[in-house]
Design a protein around this motif. Structure first.
Motif, PDB file in Angstrom:
ATOM      1  N   UNK A  64       0.829  -1.222   0.000  1.00 17.50           N
ATOM      2  CA  UNK A  64       0.000   0.000   0.000  1.00 17.50           C
ATOM      3  C   UNK A  64       0.856   1.262   0.000  1.00 17.50           C
ATOM      4  N   UNK A  65       2.068   1.138   0.545  1.00 18.83           N
ATOM      5  CA  UNK A  65       2.975   2.290   0.622  1.00 18.83           C
ATOM      6  C   UNK A  65       3.772   2.495  -0.669  1.00 18.83           C
ATOM      7  N   UNK A  66       3.785   1.492  -1.546  1.00 15.88           N
ATOM      8  CA  UNK A  66       4.686   1.488  -2.709  1.00 15.88           C
ATOM      9  C   UNK A  66       4.560   2.787  -3.507  1.00 15.88           C
ATOM     10  N   UNK A  67       5.725   3.441  -3.718  1.00 15.00           N
ATOM     11  CA  UNK A  67       5.823   4.654  -4.572  1.00 15.00           C
ATOM     12  C   UNK A  67       5.024   5.843  -4.033  1.00 15.00           C
ATOM     13  N   UNK A  68       4.503   5.728  -2.808  1.00 20.70           N
ATOM     14  CA  UNK A  68       3.732   6.847  -2.250  1.00 20.70           C
ATOM     15  C   UNK A  68       4.660   7.817  -1.514  1.00 20.70           C
TER      16      UNK A  68
END
Ligand SMILES: Nc1nc2c(c(=O)[nH]1)N[C@@H](CN(C=O)c1ccc(C(=O)N[C@@H](CCC(=O)O)C(=O)O)cc1)CN2
Ligand SMILES: NCC(=O)N[C@@H]1O[C@H](COP(=O)([O-])[O-])[C@@H](O)[C@H]1O
Length: 238
Positions: A64-68
């Motif tokens: 869910x955190x990817x690339x955020x």
């Protein structure tokens, strides 16, 4: 009489999950383990579940955190919790009731067995509405070392002579971390001459007993509540 259904949340080795699996196999713990969900794809507990023919899912926060940007992480974590609740209640992360897989089972009890993420109200509230109880294994006494690294912290406090005993507990999961009502507490002595590894081994052995006994206690409470609810329904229908 159908057996109660439990779902186990893990993040790592799964030795406590294994204690539950072994107790079910020995018919000591009378329940069905319907699914194991891990917050890590690398958790060895997933292998333990697969070897026991228990369905598994991986639900990782880093997905869910990817690339955020970091500023977007709180919202992403909210989604993570909501999706996890939907997965357990509806069998899909969207919460689409029309897409609930055939044969999907909502557990009677969720057991956090080394689940290393704080569960938010976005998860807790839907499960409470569904009547699903949640318990957690924590390697410390009530109010002693809440949070992570409790075993190391207890050992260090023992080495300093600050405490002479620690323990493990099975407690209800509420929003406040490790503050839920204990169902079971098992104490353990601290020994100055003991290495942290030796102490940890004794704690884990105690955990493996506590997780089974605590799960049995929680299921007994659930069964008693179901019986009481049925009796009240019968009274109403007279
Ligand atoms: N709302 C609740 N969630 C959880 C509880 C609880 O009682 N209420 N118990 C925990 C299990 N646990 C200790 O028993 C625990 C696990 C993890 C953490 C924590 O601080 N996690 C951090 C990440 C830490 C890391 O990655 O190393 C986090 O979630 O950001 C505290 C307590 C399960 N959840
Ligand atoms: N705060 C939660 C916490 O510290 N949980 C701890 O994680 C380990 C999981 O071991 P396992 O994966 O071998 O069951 C156990 O020691 C458990 O008490």
């Amino acid at each position: 009489m159908s057996l109660p259904n439990i779902l186990v949340l893990i993040s790592g080795s799964g030795s406590n999950l294994q204690a539950i699996i072994d107790s079910v196999a020995a018919k000591n713990l009378k329940a069905n383990i319907i699914k194991v969900i891990s917050s890590s794809a690398d958790a060895y507990g997933l292998e333990r579940a697969s070897k026991a023919d228990i369905p598994t899912e991986v639900h990782t926060l880093k997905t869910y955190y990817k690339d955020l940007p970091k500023s977007d992480r709180p919202q992403a974590r909210k989604r993570f919790n909501k999706d996890l609740a939907n997965l357990i209640v509806h069998g899909n992360i969207e919460g689409d009731e029309d897409a609930t897989p055939k044969g999907h089972i909502v557990p009677d009890l969720i057991v956090c067995a080394g689940w290393m993420l704080i569960l938010s109200p976005d998860f807790l509230s839907p499960l409470e509405e569904e009547g699903v109880k949640i318990i957690n294994l924590h390697p410390a006494l009530p109010g002693q070392f809440d949070g992570t690294h409790a075993i190391d912290r207890a050992w260090e406090a023992g080495q300093k002579g600050e405490i002479t005993e620690s323990g493990v507990m099975i407690h209800r999961v509420i929003q406040e971390v490790d503050a839920g009502e204990p169902l079971l507490v098992k104490k353990i002595d601290l020994r100055k001459e003991e290495t942290v590894e030796e102490f940890e081994a004794r704690v884990h052995a105690l955990e493996h007993k506590a997780i089974v006994e605590g799960t049995i206690l929680a299921l007994k409470e659930i069964e008693e509540q179901k019986k009481k609810d049925n009796e009240e329904e019968e009274e109403k229908s007279k």
